[in-house]
Design a protein around this motif. Structure first.
Motif, PDB file in Angstrom:
ATOM      1  N   TRP A   1       0.796  -1.212   0.005  1.00  0.00           N
ATOM      2  CA  TRP A   1       0.019   0.078   0.153  1.00  0.00           C
ATOM      3  C   TRP A   1       0.726   1.305   0.183  1.00  0.00           C
ATOM      4  N   GLN A   2       1.946   1.111   0.920  1.00  0.00           N
ATOM      5  CA  GLN A   2       2.825   2.480   0.921  1.00  0.00           C
ATOM      6  C   GLN A   2       3.675   2.980  -0.492  1.00  0.00           C
ATOM      7  N   GLN A   3       4.014   1.521  -1.127  1.00  0.00           N
ATOM      8  CA  GLN A   3       4.828   1.349  -2.281  1.00  0.00           C
ATOM      9  C   GLN A   3       3.849   2.221  -3.303  1.00  0.00           C
ATOM     10  N   LYS A   4       2.643   1.667  -3.380  1.00  0.00           N
ATOM     11  CA  LYS A   4       1.683   2.157  -4.332  1.00  0.00           C
ATOM     12  C   LYS A   4       1.189   3.716  -4.087  1.00  0.00           C
ATOM     13  N   HIS A   5       1.181   4.148  -2.712  1.00  0.00           N
ATOM     14  CA  HIS A   5       0.712   5.655  -2.578  1.00  0.00           C
ATOM     15  C   HIS A   5       1.962   6.422  -2.184  1.00  0.00           C
ATOM     16  N   LYS A   6       3.185   5.903  -2.312  1.00  0.00           N
ATOM     17  CA  LYS A   6       4.387   6.719  -2.503  1.00  0.00           C
ATOM     18  C   LYS A   6       4.687   7.151  -0.666  1.00  0.00           C
ATOM     19  N   THR A   7       4.392   6.680   0.152  1.00  0.00           N
ATOM     20  CA  THR A   7       4.794   6.989   1.325  1.00  0.00           C
ATOM     21  C   THR A   7       5.628   5.918   2.128  1.00  0.00           C
ATOM     22  N   ASN A   8       6.228   6.269   3.210  1.00  0.00           N
ATOM     23  CA  ASN A   8       7.268   5.370   4.061  1.00  0.00           C
ATOM     24  C   ASN A   8       7.177   5.732   5.309  1.00  0.00           C
ATOM     25  N   TYR A   9       5.787   5.069   6.018  1.00  0.00           N
ATOM     26  CA  TYR A   9       5.777   5.088   7.451  1.00  0.00           C
ATOM     27  C   TYR A   9       6.163   3.946   8.084  1.00  0.00           C
ATOM     28  N   PRO A  10       6.616   3.912   9.266  1.00  0.00           N
ATOM     29  CA  PRO A  10       7.063   2.654  10.049  1.00  0.00           C
ATOM     30  C   PRO A  10       5.753   1.939  10.153  1.00  0.00           C
ATOM     31  N   ILE A  11       5.695   0.503  10.401  1.00  0.00           N
ATOM     32  CA  ILE A  11       4.605  -0.175  10.343  1.00  0.00           C
ATOM     33  C   ILE A  11       4.631  -1.031  11.736  1.00  0.00           C
ATOM     34  N   TYR A  12       3.595  -1.036  12.748  1.00  0.00           N
ATOM     35  CA  TYR A  12       3.494  -1.592  13.717  1.00  0.00           C
ATOM     36  C   TYR A  12       2.761  -2.768  13.688  1.00  0.00           C
ATOM     37  N   SER A  13       3.182  -3.838  14.337  1.00  0.00           N
ATOM     38  CA  SER A  13       2.179  -5.080  14.615  1.00  0.00           C
ATOM     39  C   SER A  13       2.735  -5.805  15.737  1.00  0.00           C
ATOM     40  N   ASP A  14       1.579  -6.382  16.557  1.00  0.00           N
ATOM     41  CA  ASP A  14       1.884  -6.750  17.649  1.00  0.00           C
ATOM     42  C   ASP A  14       2.235  -8.305  17.655  1.00  0.00           C
ATOM     43  N   SER A  15       2.580  -8.849  16.664  1.00  0.00           N
ATOM     44  CA  SER A  15       2.748 -10.256  16.223  1.00  0.00           C
ATOM     45  C   SER A  15       4.417 -10.411  16.086  1.00  0.00           C
ATOM     46  N   ARG A  16       5.144 -10.639  16.840  1.00  0.00           N
ATOM     47  CA  ARG A  16       6.487 -10.847  16.647  1.00  0.00           C
ATOM     48  C   ARG A  16       6.770 -11.932  15.516  1.00  0.00           C
ATOM     49  N   ASN A  17       6.011 -13.041  15.655  1.00  0.00           N
ATOM     50  CA  ASN A  17       6.124 -14.076  14.472  1.00  0.00           C
ATOM     51  C   ASN A  17       5.790 -13.452  13.387  1.00  0.00           C
ATOM     52  N   ALA A  18       4.775 -12.780  13.110  1.00  0.00           N
ATOM     53  CA  ALA A  18       4.522 -12.145  11.858  1.00  0.00           C
ATOM     54  C   ALA A  18       5.501 -11.267  11.271  1.00  0.00           C
ATOM     55  N   ILE A  19       6.130 -10.747  12.175  1.00  0.00           N
ATOM     56  CA  ILE A  19       7.186  -9.694  11.909  1.00  0.00           C
ATOM     57  C   ILE A  19       8.522 -10.594  11.318  1.00  0.00           C
ATOM     58  N   ASN A  20       8.811 -11.666  11.834  1.00  0.00           N
ATOM     59  CA  ASN A  20       9.941 -12.483  11.779  1.00  0.00           C
ATOM     60  C   ASN A  20       9.791 -13.175  10.178  1.00  0.00           C
ATOM     61  N   TRP A  21       8.436 -13.665  10.099  1.00  0.00           N
ATOM     62  CA  TRP A  21       8.048 -14.002   8.703  1.00  0.00           C
ATOM     63  C   TRP A  21       8.370 -13.133   7.748  1.00  0.00           C
TER      64      TRP A  21
END
Length: 206
Positions: free
Chosen positions: A129-149
């Motif tokens: 979504w950010q690539q398409k809209h030409k933005t670059n914000y940090p992304i937060y997730s509360d799943s450490r597993n998903a972040i590692n994936w």
């Protein structure tokens, strides 16, 4: 003797990216709460560091420290979350702008999925979504597993692929292919629920 060329990675700042001078880097982090950046001796190392995210690299001594235990979350960011009724069960995910809770994207409801799969897909959706809209914000997730994936480029789920999950696995493969074929990355950060409460993208069904 001329100084050796350095490259500066800005994971969190006004405009995250890789910069070839300290002056250019400074403009991106000066006055930005929770800025994260570091210098590297060559462009290759800088690119690897930017793609891997700030938590895998020690900060430069000049960098402002960012500690989730002493600072609030970065408001100019995207938060993602998944909802799953059962494990596995009906699953959906969404992404919101952290500061305003404005919904940016939301998935359909999949008949059978898991929370980690939803979080994984949400992060990748946030990157695309950010690539398409030409933005670059940090992304937060509360799943450490998903972040590692996401960092590994593969959803390491134990969910069985069958008739009920066929459509979902097609989406997972598309997400994995996107990570493989696109260099765009944002900083992906762990949302500290114990410190900050529920993530803004939470579906509120607990």
């Amino acid at each position: 003797m001329a100084a050796k060329q350095k490259y500066y990675v800005v994971w969190i700042g006004h405009t995250p990216g890789i910069y070839s001078s300290w002056e250019a880097c400074r403009k991106q982090v000066e006055g930005f709460q929770g800025a994260r950046y570091k210098s590297y001796k060559n462009e290759k190392e800088a690119q690897q560091a930017f793609s891997s995210g700030p938590e895998n690299y020690k900060e430069n001594q000049l960098a402002k420290s960012y500690s989730s235990h002493s600072n609030p979350p970065i408001e100019s960011s995207i938060s993602v979350d998944a909802a799953c009724s059962g494990n596995p069960g009906k699953m959906e995910y969404r992404g919101v702008f952290t500061e305003t809770n404005t919904e940016l994207f939301k998935s359909k409801v999949y008949e059978q999925g898991t929370n980690n799969i939803g979080e994984f897909l949400a992060i990748v959706h946030g990157l695309a979504w950010q690539q398409k809209h030409k933005t670059n914000y940090p992304i937060y997730s509360d799943s450490r597993n998903a972040i590692n994936w996401v960092k590994a480029g593969k959803a390491k789920t134990k969910l069985a692929e069958n008739q009920k999950t066929k459509e979902l696995f097609e989406v997972i493969r598309r997400a994995e292919n996107w990570l493989k074929n696109n260099n765009f990355r944002s900083a992906i950060l762990k949302w500290e629920t114990d410190q900050w409460g529920e993530i803004p993208a939470d579906f509120g069904r607990k």
